[in-house]
Design a protein around this motif. Structure first.
Motif, PDB file in Angstrom:
ATOM      1  N   LEU A   3     -24.561 -13.126  23.959  1.00  0.00           N
ATOM      2  CA  LEU A   3     -25.887 -12.972  24.743  1.00  0.00           C
ATOM      3  C   LEU A   3     -26.498 -14.270  24.905  1.00  0.00           C
ATOM      4  CD1 LEU A   3     -27.732  -9.890  23.320  1.00  0.00           C
ATOM      5  CD2 LEU A   3     -26.174  -9.879  25.246  1.00  0.00           C
ATOM      6  N   SER A   4     -27.237 -14.159  26.168  1.00  0.00           N
ATOM      7  CA  SER A   4     -28.335 -15.278  26.248  1.00  0.00           C
ATOM      8  C   SER A   4     -29.588 -14.729  26.949  1.00  0.00           C
ATOM      9  CB  SER A   4     -27.738 -16.217  27.021  1.00  0.00           C
ATOM     10  OG  SER A   4     -28.766 -17.596  27.456  1.00  0.00           O
ATOM     11  N   GLY A   5     -30.606 -14.876  26.330  1.00  0.00           N
ATOM     12  CA  GLY A   5     -32.027 -14.304  26.427  1.00  0.00           C
ATOM     13  C   GLY A   5     -32.671 -14.960  27.961  1.00  0.00           C
ATOM     14  N   HIS A   6     -32.467 -16.050  28.254  1.00  0.00           N
ATOM     15  CA  HIS A   6     -32.957 -16.422  29.448  1.00  0.00           C
ATOM     16  C   HIS A   6     -32.350 -15.985  30.863  1.00  0.00           C
ATOM     17  CE1 HIS A   6     -30.416 -19.981  30.960  1.00  0.00           C
ATOM     18  NE2 HIS A   6     -29.886 -19.859  29.604  1.00  0.00           N
ATOM     19  N   LYS A   7     -31.201 -15.529  30.590  1.00  0.00           N
ATOM     20  CA  LYS A   7     -30.750 -14.841  31.789  1.00  0.00           C
ATOM     21  C   LYS A   7     -31.505 -13.448  32.049  1.00  0.00           C
ATOM     22  CE  LYS A   7     -27.336 -17.859  31.736  1.00  0.00           C
ATOM     23  NZ  LYS A   7     -27.407 -19.022  32.947  1.00  0.00           N
ATOM     24  N   PHE A   8     -32.148 -12.874  31.114  1.00  0.00           N
ATOM     25  CA  PHE A   8     -32.914 -11.406  31.414  1.00  0.00           C
ATOM     26  C   PHE A   8     -34.237 -11.755  31.098  1.00  0.00           C
ATOM     27  CE2 PHE A   8     -30.286 -10.686  27.450  1.00  0.00           C
ATOM     28  CZ  PHE A   8     -30.889 -10.573  26.817  1.00  0.00           C
ATOM     29  N   GLY A  33     -28.974 -19.172  21.634  1.00  0.00           N
ATOM     30  CA  GLY A  33     -28.387 -19.135  23.084  1.00  0.00           C
ATOM     31  C   GLY A  33     -27.060 -18.661  23.434  1.00  0.00           C
ATOM     32  N   GLY A  34     -26.696 -18.416  24.524  1.00  0.00           N
ATOM     33  CA  GLY A  34     -25.339 -17.996  24.731  1.00  0.00           C
ATOM     34  C   GLY A  34     -24.118 -19.103  24.459  1.00  0.00           C
ATOM     35  N   THR A  35     -24.643 -20.346  24.684  1.00  0.00           N
ATOM     36  CA  THR A  35     -23.702 -21.694  24.084  1.00  0.00           C
ATOM     37  C   THR A  35     -23.218 -21.381  22.585  1.00  0.00           C
ATOM     38  OG1 THR A  35     -24.363 -22.905  26.058  1.00  0.00           O
ATOM     39  CG2 THR A  35     -23.153 -23.966  24.152  1.00  0.00           C
ATOM     40  N   GLU A  36     -24.400 -21.428  21.660  1.00  0.00           N
ATOM     41  CA  GLU A  36     -24.102 -21.248  20.328  1.00  0.00           C
ATOM     42  C   GLU A  36     -23.329 -19.878  20.152  1.00  0.00           C
ATOM     43  OE1 GLU A  36     -27.612 -21.579  17.848  1.00  0.00           O
ATOM     44  OE2 GLU A  36     -26.286 -20.838  16.205  1.00  0.00           O
ATOM     45  N   VAL A  59     -16.234 -11.193  23.691  1.00  0.00           N
ATOM     46  CA  VAL A  59     -16.597 -11.214  25.055  1.00  0.00           C
ATOM     47  C   VAL A  59     -17.565 -11.909  25.494  1.00  0.00           C
ATOM     48  CG1 VAL A  59     -17.515  -9.456  26.861  1.00  0.00           C
ATOM     49  CG2 VAL A  59     -15.489  -8.695  25.402  1.00  0.00           C
ATOM     50  N   ASP A  60     -17.830 -12.604  26.406  1.00  0.00           N
ATOM     51  CA  ASP A  60     -18.978 -13.458  26.845  1.00  0.00           C
ATOM     52  C   ASP A  60     -19.687 -12.685  27.896  1.00  0.00           C
ATOM     53  OD1 ASP A  60     -20.617 -15.159  28.171  1.00  0.00           O
ATOM     54  OD2 ASP A  60     -19.738 -16.858  28.048  1.00  0.00           O
ATOM     55  N   ALA A  61     -20.867 -11.738  27.319  1.00  0.00           N
ATOM     56  CA  ALA A  61     -21.462 -10.902  28.039  1.00  0.00           C
ATOM     57  C   ALA A  61     -22.900 -11.605  28.730  1.00  0.00           C
ATOM     58  CB  ALA A  61     -21.882  -9.393  27.494  1.00  0.00           C
ATOM     59  N   VAL A  62     -22.828 -13.030  28.492  1.00  0.00           N
ATOM     60  CA  VAL A  62     -24.183 -13.533  29.067  1.00  0.00           C
ATOM     61  C   VAL A  62     -24.759 -13.084  30.242  1.00  0.00           C
ATOM     62  CG1 VAL A  62     -25.018 -15.868  29.674  1.00  0.00           C
ATOM     63  CG2 VAL A  62     -23.726 -15.494  27.370  1.00  0.00           C
ATOM     64  N   GLN A  63     -23.638 -13.075  31.394  1.00  0.00           N
ATOM     65  CA  GLN A  63     -24.047 -12.685  32.973  1.00  0.00           C
ATOM     66  C   GLN A  63     -24.468 -11.597  33.050  1.00  0.00           C
ATOM     67  OE1 GLN A  63     -25.028 -14.666  35.286  1.00  0.00           O
ATOM     68  NE2 GLN A  63     -24.758 -16.590  34.272  1.00  0.00           N
ATOM     69  N   ALA A  64     -23.803 -10.336  32.348  1.00  0.00           N
ATOM     70  CA  ALA A  64     -23.980  -8.930  32.321  1.00  0.00           C
ATOM     71  C   ALA A  64     -25.075  -8.304  31.746  1.00  0.00           C
ATOM     72  CB  ALA A  64     -22.594  -8.555  31.753  1.00  0.00           C
TER      73      ALA A  64
END
Ligand code: PLP
Length: 426
Positions: A227-232, A70-73, A204-209
């Motif tokens: 990146l974090s999958g559960h945001k998309f 996920g994004g945190t890792e 770059v933290d692109a988790v929200q974008a």
């Protein structure tokens, strides 16, 4: 009244398409992708196809993609991994006088900020926070000034300070592409250029974008991107760090050497396939509905500000994520408003999901210069499907009722809702 979920920035449901593409890799093609038998090779092919698809969608190369939980890792691996590797390399060359620093913006997610602070605790790194303006734009002059304070950078062959004296050395810069609390989009290509002038890599933290605005990692010359999958639209616990091979990284996980030896552990093939398909679907949707999402965001903002003139939009009104509307309601408690809106059928957030329940003012708003009491009145409404006019009108009238109710005005249609809100916070 329709129940509305306006908390897409916290998490999204998993798309039916995503579930169906995952299933074969859970039930039939379930082999370990590291196994040499043909079933293993089938799984490995699916993993590599997913890697290639994610890279293509983000303007990266397949080898850049490291699957994570996920994004945190991904943020932890980028910050700690790059910082540790660069400390080792710099100390090998220049000895103990290297004084390491990490530069982050003052509006980063805790996954970035706490990783940097961990490096401070364990490796004595100074953490430098770059300020933002009232719309959450990172102060690029302040960034330039901080980078100029690095006596030593990786582009120089020598320690420029006097021998024996400690020398500042920036290990990396980390900034977000889009802010989770107020949706402001940062000029990461410009930030990459500034960081590279000093030989410093950019994460770059692109988790929200991701999936909402186009991302061109290599064109922007970004070194690492989370990146974090559960945001998309994937199940929770799936993500990736895109990392260019030119950047030294120390793995945080020791083991069997999967993922370029940077993230050991048997890969989640079904999860990787889900990540690729959900990202592709989101990117396709971005082109199909992007304008409609922006239009309904702007209509929602206008409608809320019309019914509640004391409310203020937070973040940049133009350079912001589509489907992201965030406000402060001075004089009201954001937590009370959140609970009251929920009781009236509207699920939204008072800032970042991680801050909920702690009753703290959202860190981004404090960094933007909001008074703590005003920052505590923040409400964020986020969505990935365009809203209809009816839905926008519904939200606006519920916001109006809710604000009036919390201010004790007489327009409240169901006074028990206000009592529920107060009780929930007690
Ligand atoms: N970075 C940002 C900007 C986020 O908004 C979030 C989650 O909200 C994260 C990182 C953490 O991602 P995850 O939930 O996948 O650990």
């Amino acid at each position: 009244m329709e129940h509305l979920y306006l908390d897409a920035a916290s998490t999204e449901p998993v798309g039916g398409n995503v579930i169906s593409v995952m299933m074969p890799f859970l039930t039939e093609a379930y082999a370990n992708p590291m196994s040499v038998h043909s079933a293993g090779k089938t799984a490995a092919r699916a993993l590599e196809a997913a890697r290639g698809s994610i890279a293509a969608d983000l303007g990266a190369r397949p080898d850049d993609v490291i699957f994570t939980s996920g994004g945190t890792e991904a943020d932890n691996l980028a910050i700690k991994g790059i910082a540790m590797a660069r400390i080792r390399l710099l100390r090998e060359s220049y000895g103990e006088q290297v004084r390491p620093r990490i530069i982050v913006s003052s509006i980063e997610h805790p996954a970035v900020l706490e990783s940097a602070r961990w490096m401070e605790r364990w490796f004595g790194c100074e953490v430098v926070e770059i300020p933002v303006d009232h719309q959450a734009h990172i102060d690029l002059d302040a960034l330039r000034a901080e980078l100029a304070q690095s006596d030593l950078d990786s582009s120089s062959d020598s320690v420029s300070g006097t021998s024996g004296k400690p020398c500042n050395c920036t290990l990396l810069v980390s900034t977000m592409l889009a802010n989770n609390e107020v949706g402001t989009v940062e000029p990461v290509n410009e930030i990459a250029r500034i960081a590279h002038e000093h030989g410093v890599p950019l994460h770059v933290d692109a988790v929200q974008a991701a999936g909402l605005i186009p991302i061109r990692m290599r064109e922007w010359d970004v070194d690492a991107l989370s990146l974090s999958g559960h945001k998309f639209g994937t199940p929770k616990g799936l993500g990736a760090l895109l990392l260019r091979s030119r950047v030294p990284v120390e793995p945080l996980m020791s083991g069997g050497g999967q993922e370029r030896s940077l993230r050991s552990g048997t890969q989640n093939v079904a999860g990787a396939v889900a990540l690729a398909v959900a990202l592709r679907d989101s990117n396709t949707r971005m082109h199909e509905i992007g304008r409609a999402l922006v239009a309904s965001r702007d209509r929602l903002i206008d409608a809320v500000l019309r019914v509640e003139p004391r409310a203020q939009l937070t973040g940049d009104s133009q350079r912001r994520l589509p489907g992201h509307a965030s406000f402060v309601f001075p004089g009201l408690s954001g937590e009370a408003l959140l609970v009251d809106l929920d009781a009236r059928g509207i699920a939204c957030s008072s800032g970042s999901a991680c801050a909920v329940g702690r009753h703290e003012a959202p860190g981004t708003l404090l960094a933007m210069g909001y008074d703590p009491a005003v920052a505590k009145s923040a409400i964020r409404m986020t969505f990935r499907e365009p809203l209809t006019l009816e839905q926008i009108n519904q939200i606006a009238s519920v916001v109006e009722e809710s604000c009036n109710s919390l201010r004790g005005a007489s327009t409240v249609s169901d006074p028990s809702i206000n009592v529920q809100a107060q009780q929930a916070l007690a």
